[in-house]
Write a protein that holds these residues in place. Sequence first.
Motif, mmCIF file in Angstrom:
data_model
loop_
_atom_site.group_PDB
_atom_site.id
_atom_site.type_symbol
_atom_site.label_atom_id
_atom_site.label_comp_id
_atom_site.label_asym_id
_atom_site.label_seq_id
_atom_site.Cartn_x
_atom_site.Cartn_y
_atom_site.Cartn_z
ATOM 1 N N GLU A 155 9.589 2.166 -7.279
ATOM 2 C CA GLU A 155 8.937 0.881 -7.523
ATOM 3 C C GLU A 155 8.821 0.615 -9.024
ATOM 4 O OE1 GLU A 155 5.091 -0.757 -5.394
ATOM 5 O OE2 GLU A 155 4.528 0.266 -7.242
ATOM 6 N N ALA A 156 8.386 1.635 -9.753
ATOM 7 C CA ALA A 156 8.212 1.483 -11.198
ATOM 8 C C ALA A 156 9.564 1.307 -11.889
ATOM 9 C CB ALA A 156 7.486 2.702 -11.759
ATOM 10 N N ALA A 157 10.575 2.049 -11.425
ATOM 11 C CA ALA A 157 11.889 1.979 -12.072
ATOM 12 C C ALA A 157 12.509 0.593 -11.876
ATOM 13 C CB ALA A 157 12.809 3.041 -11.480
ATOM 14 N N GLN A 215 4.458 -18.648 -4.880
ATOM 15 C CA GLN A 215 3.498 -17.741 -4.265
ATOM 16 C C GLN A 215 4.026 -16.302 -4.141
ATOM 17 O OE1 GLN A 215 0.598 -18.778 -4.089
ATOM 18 N NE2 GLN A 215 -0.124 -17.117 -2.795
ATOM 19 N N VAL A 216 5.332 -16.135 -4.000
ATOM 20 C CA VAL A 216 5.907 -14.811 -3.727
ATOM 21 C C VAL A 216 5.564 -13.831 -4.841
ATOM 22 C CG1 VAL A 216 8.089 -13.546 -3.490
ATOM 23 C CG2 VAL A 216 7.749 -15.684 -2.265
ATOM 24 N N THR A 217 5.701 -14.260 -6.094
ATOM 25 C CA THR A 217 5.396 -13.342 -7.193
ATOM 26 C C THR A 217 4.069 -13.672 -7.865
ATOM 27 O OG1 THR A 217 6.723 -14.772 -8.583
ATOM 28 C CG2 THR A 217 7.771 -12.786 -7.766
ATOM 29 N N ASP A 218 3.560 -14.888 -7.652
ATOM 30 C CA ASP A 218 2.308 -15.271 -8.310
ATOM 31 C C ASP A 218 1.138 -14.388 -7.878
ATOM 32 O OD1 ASP A 218 2.674 -18.901 -8.708
ATOM 33 O OD2 ASP A 218 3.483 -17.197 -9.794
ATOM 34 N N ARG A 219 1.266 -13.711 -6.734
ATOM 35 C CA ARG A 219 0.180 -12.841 -6.287
ATOM 36 C C ARG A 219 0.143 -11.566 -7.110
ATOM 37 N NH1 ARG A 219 2.120 -11.552 -0.855
ATOM 38 N NH2 ARG A 219 4.042 -11.718 -2.053
ATOM 39 N N GLY A 220 1.198 -11.334 -7.902
ATOM 40 C CA GLY A 220 1.199 -10.190 -8.818
ATOM 41 C C GLY A 220 1.284 -8.835 -8.136
ATOM 42 N N LEU A 221 1.929 -8.759 -6.963
ATOM 43 C CA LEU A 221 2.066 -7.464 -6.289
ATOM 44 C C LEU A 221 3.016 -6.565 -7.075
ATOM 45 C CD1 LEU A 221 2.359 -8.422 -2.504
ATOM 46 C CD2 LEU A 221 0.346 -7.831 -3.834
ATOM 47 N N SER A 222 2.740 -5.246 -7.041
ATOM 48 C CA SER A 222 3.549 -4.319 -7.831
ATOM 49 C C SER A 222 4.920 -4.081 -7.209
ATOM 50 C CB SER A 222 2.808 -2.990 -7.957
ATOM 51 O OG SER A 222 2.584 -2.465 -6.654
ATOM 52 N N ASN A 223 5.083 -4.447 -5.906
ATOM 53 C CA ASN A 223 6.332 -4.088 -5.228
ATOM 54 C C ASN A 223 7.284 -5.257 -5.002
ATOM 55 O OD1 ASN A 223 4.697 -5.352 -3.326
ATOM 56 N ND2 ASN A 223 5.587 -4.201 -1.629
ATOM 57 N N MET A 224 6.848 -6.498 -5.323
ATOM 58 C CA MET A 224 7.653 -7.677 -4.959
ATOM 59 C C MET A 224 8.432 -8.201 -6.163
ATOM 60 S SD MET A 224 8.111 -9.786 -2.253
ATOM 61 C CE MET A 224 9.777 -10.388 -2.501
ATOM 62 N N ASN A 225 9.771 -8.192 -6.067
ATOM 63 C CA ASN A 225 10.612 -8.734 -7.128
ATOM 64 C C ASN A 225 11.610 -9.703 -6.516
ATOM 65 O OD1 ASN A 225 9.765 -6.470 -9.099
ATOM 66 N ND2 ASN A 225 10.564 -5.398 -7.313
ATOM 67 N N ARG A 226 12.187 -10.581 -7.348
ATOM 68 C CA ARG A 226 13.246 -11.461 -6.849
ATOM 69 C C ARG A 226 14.292 -11.701 -7.924
ATOM 70 N NH1 ARG A 226 10.006 -16.686 -5.687
ATOM 71 N NH2 ARG A 226 8.405 -16.521 -7.274
ATOM 72 N N ILE A 227 15.519 -11.937 -7.478
ATOM 73 C CA ILE A 227 16.581 -12.145 -8.461
ATOM 74 C C ILE A 227 17.029 -13.608 -8.522
ATOM 75 C CG2 ILE A 227 17.433 -9.778 -8.321
ATOM 76 C CD1 ILE A 227 19.740 -10.899 -6.583
ATOM 77 N N ALA A 234 0.823 -1.208 0.000
ATOM 78 C CA ALA A 234 0.000 0.000 0.000
ATOM 79 C C ALA A 234 0.857 1.259 0.000
ATOM 80 C CB ALA A 234 -0.929 -0.006 1.213
ATOM 81 N N SER A 235 2.004 1.218 0.699
ATOM 82 C CA SER A 235 2.854 2.421 0.726
ATOM 83 C C SER A 235 3.901 2.381 -0.387
ATOM 84 C CB SER A 235 3.491 2.584 2.104
ATOM 85 O OG SER A 235 3.901 1.334 2.601
ATOM 86 N N ARG A 236 3.734 1.462 -1.341
ATOM 87 C CA ARG A 236 4.543 1.402 -2.567
ATOM 88 C C ARG A 236 6.043 1.280 -2.292
ATOM 89 N NH1 ARG A 236 0.735 2.991 -6.478
ATOM 90 N NH2 ARG A 236 2.026 1.801 -7.903
ATOM 91 N N VAL A 237 6.402 0.508 -1.266
ATOM 92 C CA VAL A 237 7.825 0.267 -1.018
ATOM 93 C C VAL A 237 8.237 -0.993 -1.775
ATOM 94 C CG1 VAL A 237 9.599 -0.164 0.717
ATOM 95 C CG2 VAL A 237 7.636 1.263 1.271
ATOM 96 N N ALA A 238 9.149 -0.848 -2.711
ATOM 97 C CA ALA A 238 9.574 -1.980 -3.524
ATOM 98 C C ALA A 238 10.452 -2.927 -2.702
ATOM 99 C CB ALA A 238 10.354 -1.500 -4.730
ATOM 100 N N ASN A 246 10.008 -9.547 -15.199
ATOM 101 C CA ASN A 246 8.776 -9.625 -15.993
ATOM 102 C C ASN A 246 7.666 -8.885 -15.249
ATOM 103 O OD1 ASN A 246 7.912 -11.253 -13.922
ATOM 104 N ND2 ASN A 246 7.726 -13.122 -15.133
ATOM 105 N N SER A 247 6.423 -9.012 -15.741
ATOM 106 C CA SER A 247 5.349 -8.167 -15.211
ATOM 107 C C SER A 247 5.019 -8.459 -13.739
ATOM 108 C CB SER A 247 4.102 -8.361 -16.061
ATOM 109 O OG SER A 247 3.748 -9.729 -16.021
ATOM 110 N N VAL A 248 5.397 -9.623 -13.218
ATOM 111 C CA VAL A 248 5.077 -9.909 -11.814
ATOM 112 C C VAL A 248 6.304 -9.863 -10.902
ATOM 113 C CG1 VAL A 248 2.987 -11.254 -12.251
ATOM 114 C CG2 VAL A 248 5.208 -12.394 -12.212
ATOM 115 N N GLY A 249 7.465 -9.545 -11.467
ATOM 116 C CA GLY A 249 8.643 -9.401 -10.613
ATOM 117 C C GLY A 249 9.561 -10.600 -10.587
ATOM 118 N N ASP A 250 9.327 -11.588 -11.469
ATOM 119 C CA ASP A 250 10.288 -12.689 -11.577
ATOM 120 C C ASP A 250 11.422 -12.280 -12.499
ATOM 121 O OD1 ASP A 250 9.354 -14.817 -9.996
ATOM 122 O OD2 ASP A 250 7.716 -15.153 -11.408
ATOM 123 N N ARG A 251 12.609 -12.764 -12.207
ATOM 124 C CA ARG A 251 13.756 -12.446 -13.050
ATOM 125 C C ARG A 251 13.588 -13.118 -14.411
ATOM 126 N NH1 ARG A 251 19.974 -12.915 -10.952
ATOM 127 N NH2 ARG A 251 21.021 -12.316 -12.865
#
Lengths: 384, 337
Positions: free
Chosen positions: A332-334, A128-140, A114-118, A351-356
Amino acid sequence: MKKTALSLSLLTALALGSASAQTTVKIATLSPLSGGQSDLGTQIRNGAQVALNEYKAQFQKLGMNLQLVAYDDQADPATGTSQARKIASDRSILAVVGTLNSGVAIPSSQALVASRVAMVSPANTANQVTDRGLSNMNRIVARDDAQGPAGANFIRTNLKAKKVYVLNDKTAYGEGLALEVEKALKAGGVQVVGNEGTEEKSDFSSIVAKIRLQRPDAIYFGGIYNQVGVFIKQLREAGVTAPVVGGDGLDSAELATIAGAGASNIYFTTVAAPLEALPAAKTFAASYQKTFNDAAQGFGAFGYDAAKVVLQGILAAARANGNKAPTRQQVEAAIRKGSFTGLLSGNVSFNSVGDRRAATLYVMNVQDGKYKLSTSLPVRPAKQ
Amino acid sequence: MDLATLLPFVVNVIAGGLVLGFVYAIIALGYTMVYGVLQLINFAHSEVFVTGAVVGFEVFRVLAPSPLNGYLKLIIALLAAMLVSGLLNVLIERLAYRPLRNAPKLVPLITAIGVSLILQDVLRIIEGFQGRFDLTYTLPAGFSGKFCGEGSSCEALGNVLRTVGIDLQLKDVILIVVSLLSLAVLNYLVNRTRLGKAIRAVAQDRVTAGLMGIDANRMISATFLIGGALGGISGVLFGMKFGTVNAYSGFDPGIIAFTAAVLGGIGSIPGAVLGGLVLGVIQNLIGVTNIFGGLLGIANLEAIDASYQRIGAFLVLVLILIFKPTGLLGKSNVEKV
């Protein structure tokens, strides 16, 4: 309201516009710093600190004072979530490097979205970590569902096995992994001669007897090192020398200790590369050693990479913002859209959900109790 | 699959089950002896057994660099484990059970479970101080090798055994020998000595035995000492066979051994041994049922694999208790009026 307040304060800062006025920009690490997994969590924090030291001067030039704040999640979902709320309330924290555990990442990222912290995770593998499609969650790192097929392909192409015996430990992790392996093996025309789960921790005599009868070319065991180690010991004592393959649950020095004299011909897939598998890691390892008087390990390198992704993302967002400190949303967007270079584990884009987009799995080999890199496999998430 | 490959396979599975059964049998004796004199299920026995395993680990670890003969190291480990586990069991009885001797049945039972949990964490802390959790045995060279393997003086015998499917390691044979010796000593102790007579008297009727001049408390302590020592022996054998133990390893074998004791008839010493052997073999046979299902083309049998081992063991227990509530060798108590 909050956003206008923030941009107002930024405007005032601009209006005052003195070159000496430094804005403080923080990034946080969220990982276990106490408890049983603290050595891994500390590696992540220290790796991030090494990256921060490299970038301090660049941020200084833009009039930003860069700081790292380390938060301890104790590898516990509830603690991690309350720490995430603290992070959200510190407005100068723009992004987070973390977490170590998928179970902690899932609620923490929810608390931060909610506070847009990436968040950029150096270690989380659960789908599950990225499958939820959150805008702030990425992984390498690679996803869990990449591990099964990768293990199966390794068995098929590198070990050239025609008959495979598949075992699992009846946990969500082990069963899921074994299922993926079995699917991929059958698709590749490999015969699966046995497939069973066992919760046994010490007695594998009936399974070993069946393996001796079936004579598979390889055995896959989806499970954790403490159980699989005992199994391998008994398997080798019964005279079966076929290779045993597993997932990152086997990634522990204890595996060789428990398997004892049987600790040979074992392979496992893992997402945390040994440092020797990362060609660029020499300088990093040296500066890590110098800063913390401790040897860097795989998670230290990935903490460094995740922090670099965050820092390059902040810089890109700052440039787009007229070289001023960016907002959380811009960062977050960058991060989600950017591509990042100069990392130890190769280039990163999400990608669009934050997977490398192109991650790597490493296959480790245990021979006479010694661990060494066998091969590394490029893996791609299904979504590009 | 033809008979020539299948027969050795079945023999192999049964032999493995018997070796396992001996471990269960010796653990089951601890449950059965205490039940015999106190009608109490000593749930802490699983931790008494793990304590023996931990002591054995420490002895082998400390003696690893010494040039002593392997069998001598084993004897030292067994004696140390017997001593520590036996005394621990006596201590548990003094502190936790004796004050509750006349309380309702449920109270000592809950206490026993509590003692079991406390001991688990005490063991974890003791080893945790030294930075260890999973304790891996460092066995003398040769113990993990084949029994009568290549180059040994009895290679011919070993080869004959292996042809029929009895493929044992040296440590399996040691385990069976130690178990049989323990049984023989226990049998002598209970049936041929004054102490044994007194213990049996207390088991039969504590009050009357007291009137005849037998100190019941001392006999109960002696029973706990013997049961604990057997637990110590089984702990070392368990660690030797499977290689790794930790503070929480006692639960699974404890439950199975308790089941074995009930199956054989709780309170009966030969019953405990029979129950252990039967359970060991049944578990292993259930674990390989799917192979026979595959051969006979019966899909339902094919689904029964190693994950059903436990369930099968308990199913057998339920069935036997339905038809013979006292267990295989248990005697029914007929109250004479």
